[in-house]
Design an enzyme around this catalytic site. Structure first.
Site, PDB file in Angstrom:
ATOM      1  N   CYS A 114       0.776  -0.899   0.025  1.00  0.00           N
ATOM      2  CA  CYS A 114      -0.189   0.194   0.095  1.00  0.00           C
ATOM      3  C   CYS A 114       0.631   1.340   0.120  1.00  0.00           C
ATOM      4  O   CYS A 114       0.223   2.586  -0.782  1.00  0.00           O
ATOM      5  CB  CYS A 114      -0.663  -0.135   1.184  1.00  0.00           C
ATOM      6  SG  CYS A 114      -1.735   1.520   0.961  1.00  0.00           S
ATOM      7  N   CYS A 210      -5.533  -3.522   7.471  1.00  0.00           N
ATOM      8  CA  CYS A 210      -6.675  -2.427   7.129  1.00  0.00           C
ATOM      9  C   CYS A 210      -8.203  -2.793   6.463  1.00  0.00           C
ATOM     10  O   CYS A 210      -9.145  -2.633   7.153  1.00  0.00           O
ATOM     11  CB  CYS A 210      -6.796  -1.116   6.610  1.00  0.00           C
ATOM     12  SG  CYS A 210      -6.379  -1.003   4.875  1.00  0.00           S
TER      13      CYS A 210
END
Length: 373
Positions: A114, A210
């Site tokens: 990410c 997440c």
């Protein structure tokens, strides 16, 4: 008065700072410090899920509640706030890659993916488009100037250091990036948020990955790659069948829990995963010891060095190693090393670079462990 020197190379009153805001206390305090500097500040939050799904999530990053919290902080600070829809980029570059790695028997590190993708590469481009003089994040790392050249160092608080996940930061990105909370302990960050009356001052830290806030990694992978749920054999290092497993999706290298094969003199661990054969290979703990690791896709921020310290997990301590031809040779056998993980290289507190582990060499055998394809 700002507590942070953003090293902008110009008066802060004439500067523009873009702050990546996840909705948590760390990025909110980074925005607070930027706003206190006197620069023009713009907060940016990434929406990584569709709205209907995001509003159900909490305790994650870039979810519905977090976007709202980031907007509330920006309103409190009197700064602009933008939300960028990166859902498709995040799904393709992070979630799909995460599922693919699990399906291939690898041990993925989605936070590094990410940061290398939407969080730094795309945000860096967006900040440049806005004419920003700095891109600020709430990571616990430090940007240190050495002879005018920026270096990336561990966060001052070792319990919060996030440098492992940022090894993919490029020199061009580091020129623009600033990390104002990298010098601070978490307690002081929360105190600053409370002192400023930020609505997230007591907000809990995000947990787990997440996009898997419930921690059910296997459930996500099974939905995206149903073939990983197929049962198969558990064999020992000599290929003798010891039992069966419910699907490779439930296991990673080094795991002991869930094997359910009793009657052995010593505990057995997953030594490697052979996804095409739907097979788990298990052995005693010494079989997990690794002497070398071949690493690909290196990103290098420092000078070439042979003698370094290496981390192969975010919470592990760096261990001495020698670099040669893209390979890491550990000075002592290292445990918990698996294909798919990031190998991150340090010189003291300075992050030199890192890459992805492709295959390993056992410390108890001359032949390399089978690399997952």
């Amino acid at each position: 008065m700002s507590r942070t020197d953003f090293q902008l190379g110009k008066p802060v009153s004439a500067a523009r700072i873009v702050v990546a805001m996840s909705g948590g206390v760390d990025s909110s305090v980074a925005a607070l410090l930027a706003a206190q500097s006197g620069a023009e500040v713009v907060g940016v939050t990434l929406q990584l899920y569709d709205h209907g799904e995001a509003v159900k999530r909490s305790g994650a990053c870039c979810a519905g509640q977090d976007i709202y919290d980031a907007a509330q902080v920006c309103e409190k600070l009197g700064i602009a706030h933008y939300v960028l829809d990166y859902e498709s980029r995040f799904r393709e570059g992070v979630i799909e890659r995460f599922a693919d790695d699990y399906a291939r028997g690898r041990t993925p590190v989605p936070c590094s993916l990410c940061n290398q993708g939407v969080k730094f590469t795309d945000l860096h481009g967006f900040a440049r488009e806005l004419g920003a003089d700095a891109l600020v994040t709430g990571h616990y790392v430090r940007r240190v100037l050495n002879g005018g050249k920026p270096e990336l160092h561990k966060g001052r608080d070792p319990a919060r250091d996030q440098s492992y996940f940022l090894y993919g930061t490029t020199a061009e990105q580091l020129d623009l990036l600033r990390f104002p909370i990298g010098e601070l302990p978490k307690a002081e960050v929360r105190a600053l948020a409370a002192e400023a009356g930020l609505p997230v001052a007591a907000k809990p830290d995000s947990q787990d990955i997440c996009f898997v806030p419930d921690g059910d990694y296997a459930g996500l992978v099974k939905r995206l790659r149903p073939e990983t749920e197929a049962p198969g054999e558990i064999v020992d290092l000599e290929g003798r069948v010891l039992g069966r497993h419910p699907g490779v999706v439930h296991f990673t290298v080094g795991q002991r829990r869930g094997l359910e094969i009793g009657g052995h003199a010593e505990p057995l661990y997953v030594v490697r995963i052979e996804p095409e054969e739907r097979r788990l290979v298990v052995g005693p703990k010494p079989a997990l010891a690794v002497a070398e690791a071949a690493v690909t896709d290196w990103n290098w921020l420092g000078e070439d060095q042979r003698e370094v310290a290496v981390k192969v997990r975010s919470l592990s301590r760096p261990v001495p190693a020698t670099l040669e031809d893209g390979r890491i040779r550990f000075h002592q056998p290292e445990y918990g090393v698996a294909p798919g993980q990031a190998a991150v290289v340090y010189d003291g507190d300075r992050l030199l670079g890192g890459g992805w582990i492709e295959r390993t060499v056992s410390a108890t055998a001359s032949a390399p462990l089978r690399a997952v394809a």
